[in-house]
Design an enzyme around this catalytic site. Structure first.
Site, PDB file in Angstrom:
ATOM      1  N   SER A 194       0.856  -1.201   0.000  1.00 62.67           N
ATOM      2  CA  SER A 194       0.000   0.000   0.000  1.00 62.67           C
ATOM      3  C   SER A 194       0.881   1.236   0.000  1.00 62.67           C
ATOM      4  O   SER A 194       2.063   1.167   0.390  1.00 62.67           O
ATOM      5  CB  SER A 194      -0.863  -0.013   1.273  1.00 62.67           C
ATOM      6  OG  SER A 194      -1.524   1.212   1.469  1.00 62.67           O
ATOM      7  N   TYR A 206      -2.122   0.112  10.602  1.00 63.54           N
ATOM      8  CA  TYR A 206      -2.103  -0.344   9.204  1.00 63.54           C
ATOM      9  C   TYR A 206      -0.775   0.021   8.554  1.00 63.54           C
ATOM     10  O   TYR A 206      -0.153  -0.813   7.870  1.00 63.54           O
ATOM     11  CB  TYR A 206      -3.278   0.280   8.448  1.00 63.54           C
ATOM     12  CG  TYR A 206      -3.440  -0.193   7.019  1.00 63.54           C
ATOM     13  CD1 TYR A 206      -3.589  -1.542   6.711  1.00 63.54           C
ATOM     14  CD2 TYR A 206      -3.465   0.723   5.965  1.00 63.54           C
ATOM     15  CE1 TYR A 206      -3.757  -1.973   5.396  1.00 63.54           C
ATOM     16  CE2 TYR A 206      -3.642   0.308   4.647  1.00 63.54           C
ATOM     17  CZ  TYR A 206      -3.784  -1.043   4.367  1.00 63.54           C
ATOM     18  OH  TYR A 206      -3.944  -1.453   3.064  1.00 63.54           O
TER      19      TYR A 206
HETATM   20  N1  LIG Z   1      -8.815  -0.966  -0.934  1.00 63.40           N
HETATM   21  C1  LIG Z   1      -7.786  -0.142  -0.765  1.00 63.40           C
HETATM   22  O1  LIG Z   1      -7.951   1.100  -0.689  1.00 63.40           O
HETATM   23  C2  LIG Z   1      -6.377  -0.683  -0.684  1.00 63.40           C
HETATM   24  C3  LIG Z   1      -5.329   0.219  -0.870  1.00 63.40           C
HETATM   25  C4  LIG Z   1      -4.015  -0.247  -0.780  1.00 63.40           C
HETATM   26  C5  LIG Z   1      -3.767  -1.577  -0.525  1.00 63.40           C
HETATM   27  N2  LIG Z   1      -4.815  -2.440  -0.334  1.00 63.40           N
HETATM   28  C6  LIG Z   1      -4.482  -3.828  -0.034  1.00 63.40           C
HETATM   29  O2  LIG Z   1      -4.975  -4.653  -1.063  1.00 63.40           O
HETATM   30  C7  LIG Z   1      -5.291  -5.930  -0.548  1.00 63.40           C
HETATM   31  C8  LIG Z   1      -6.711  -6.303  -0.932  1.00 63.40           C
HETATM   32  O3  LIG Z   1      -7.573  -5.289  -0.447  1.00 63.40           O
HETATM   33  P1  LIG Z   1      -9.102  -5.151  -0.925  1.00 63.40           P
HETATM   34  O4  LIG Z   1      -9.379  -3.702  -1.020  1.00 63.40           O
HETATM   35  O5  LIG Z   1      -9.365  -6.024  -2.086  1.00 63.40           O
HETATM   36  O6  LIG Z   1      -9.829  -5.681   0.392  1.00 63.40           O
HETATM   37  P2  LIG Z   1     -11.051  -6.698   0.623  1.00 63.40           P
HETATM   38  O7  LIG Z   1     -12.076  -6.543  -0.436  1.00 63.40           O
HETATM   39  O8  LIG Z   1     -11.436  -6.507   2.053  1.00 63.40           O
HETATM   40  O9  LIG Z   1     -10.373  -8.132   0.428  1.00 63.40           O
HETATM   41  C9  LIG Z   1      -9.534  -8.692   1.385  1.00 63.40           C
HETATM   42  C10 LIG Z   1      -9.336 -10.149   1.046  1.00 63.40           C
HETATM   43  O10 LIG Z   1      -8.434 -10.706   2.015  1.00 63.40           O
HETATM   44  C11 LIG Z   1      -8.976 -11.935   2.433  1.00 63.40           C
HETATM   45  N3  LIG Z   1      -8.531 -12.271   3.775  1.00 63.40           N
HETATM   46  C12 LIG Z   1      -8.685 -11.567   4.924  1.00 63.40           C
HETATM   47  N4  LIG Z   1      -8.195 -12.268   5.959  1.00 63.40           N
HETATM   48  C13 LIG Z   1      -7.719 -13.427   5.444  1.00 63.40           C
HETATM   49  C14 LIG Z   1      -7.103 -14.571   6.011  1.00 63.40           C
HETATM   50  N5  LIG Z   1      -6.873 -14.670   7.326  1.00 63.40           N
HETATM   51  N6  LIG Z   1      -6.754 -15.597   5.199  1.00 63.40           N
HETATM   52  C15 LIG Z   1      -6.989 -15.516   3.868  1.00 63.40           C
HETATM   53  N7  LIG Z   1      -7.559 -14.468   3.268  1.00 63.40           N
HETATM   54  C16 LIG Z   1      -7.931 -13.440   4.065  1.00 63.40           C
HETATM   55  C17 LIG Z   1     -10.486 -11.776   2.359  1.00 63.40           C
HETATM   56  O11 LIG Z   1     -11.094 -13.059   2.141  1.00 63.40           O
HETATM   57  P3  LIG Z   1     -11.821 -13.957   3.244  1.00 63.40           P
HETATM   58  O12 LIG Z   1     -12.453 -13.019   4.231  1.00 63.40           O
HETATM   59  O13 LIG Z   1     -12.805 -14.756   2.449  1.00 63.40           O
HETATM   60  O14 LIG Z   1     -10.726 -14.809   3.814  1.00 63.40           O
HETATM   61  C18 LIG Z   1     -10.629 -10.948   1.102  1.00 63.40           C
HETATM   62  O15 LIG Z   1     -10.696 -11.774  -0.025  1.00 63.40           O
HETATM   63  C19 LIG Z   1      -5.027  -5.858   0.958  1.00 63.40           C
HETATM   64  O16 LIG Z   1      -3.748  -6.365   1.242  1.00 63.40           O
HETATM   65  C20 LIG Z   1      -5.103  -4.382   1.234  1.00 63.40           C
HETATM   66  O17 LIG Z   1      -4.366  -4.014   2.392  1.00 63.40           O
HETATM   67  C21 LIG Z   1      -6.096  -2.021  -0.424  1.00 63.40           C
END
Ligand SMILES: NC(=O)c1ccc[n+]([C@@H]2O[C@H](COP(=O)([O-])OP(=O)(O)OC[C@H]3O[C@@H](n4cnc5c(N)ncnc54)[C@H](OP(=O)(O)O)[C@@H]3O)[C@@H](O)[C@H]2O)c1
Length: 254
Positions: A139, A152
């Protein structure tokens, strides 16, 4: 032979979009997350579009569960050439003064130790493929701090440190390490998870921002990095919406 890609956190947001995109690039994608019902729907969708994917129930905070993912990868129909460490997220927006230790532990375990566990489990297969790539979805919080983001940012800084260290340690072996640092991405669950299900607080994050990034934008970055010629290692790709010039500099209408 078909190359195999493993994507963690594949049940929603960036992970699910990455599964769809890598399938169109010709990978057989192992889609890993805890919610297998959502993964099954995703696999059906990929297959209906002519791609190939397999749903793997996996909790990246469990050694045993990650061992199961590695076993599934060993049984996959081709060499494992790509790992996308995407599982992760944020919990809470509290100042350091009052931040919940449990939230900080969760963020470290999923973002950092999850990346560690899955990378350790799949590294032998990536090395033996002769042309491996590890993508770490960190991120902009991996190199910038902001008020309320201490837990975070600490986890994402650590995840970034893991990616950089790994690249040094793998130098001379056939595995690239790519870090992708998105800014604001509007996914269906990221902010809901951060605010423990409070939809109003989640929606406020994106209020007035004309076009935050969407999951497909980040999937596009993953696919681009992964499909460069193997000698090209994109160390770090920082991507933000046009409306976000920096962590604190977001243009909001109204
Ligand atoms: N959205 C943003 O603004 C943003 C910005 C920068 C970086 N990111 C990063 O991008 C990545 C994805 O984010 P997103 O926005 O797509 O979030 P999201 O929609 O909340 O997706 C998170 C994913 O992680 C999985 N997860 C959570 N805990 C887990 C565990 N213990 N074991 C396996 N899987 C797990 C969830 O699946 P289950 O609950 O089914 O396990 C879900 O598929 C993250 O690393 C986040 O920090 C996001």
């Amino acid at each position: 032979m078909t190359s195999v890609a493993v994507v963690t956190g594949a049940s929603s947001g960036i992970g699910a979009a990455t599964v769809r995109r890598l399938a169109t690039e010709g990978f057989h994608v192992l889609a890993a997350a805890r919610r297998t019902d959502r993964l099954a729907d995703l696999v059906r969708e990929v297959e209906a579009n002519g791609g190939a994917a397999t749903a793997i129930g996996c909790d990246v905070t469990s050694d045993e569960s990650v061992a199961g993912l590695a076993a599934a990868a060993a049984a996959a129909p081709g060499p494992v050439t790509l790992l996308v460490n995407n599982a992760g997220g944020a919990r809470g927006l509290d100042p350091v003064e009052t931040g919940a230790v449990g939230d900080w532990q969760w963020m470290y375990d999923v973002n950092v130790l999850g990346t560690l566990r899955v990378t350790q489990a799949l590294l032998p297969a990536l090395v033996s493929s002769g042309a491996g790539t590890i993508v770490v979805v960190s991120s902009t919080a991996g190199f910038t701090v902001y008020e309320g983001g201490g837990g975070y940012a600490a986890a994402k800084h650590a995840q970034t440190a893991v990616a950089g260290t790994l690249r040094l340690e793998l130098c001379g072996r056939p595995v690239r390490v790519v870090e992708i640092d998105p800014g604001m991405v509007r996914t269906e669950e990221f902010s809901l998870v951060r605010f423990h299900g409070d939809a109003d607080r989640a929606d406020a994050v994106y209020a007035g921002v004309s076009e935050p990034l969407v999951a497909d934008d980040v999937a596009d970055c993953v696919a681009w990095c992964a499909t460069r010629p193997q000698h090209v290692n994109v160390d770090r790709l920082v991507v933000r919406p046009l409306a976000q010039a920096a962590q604190h500099k977001v243009h909001r209408a109204g």
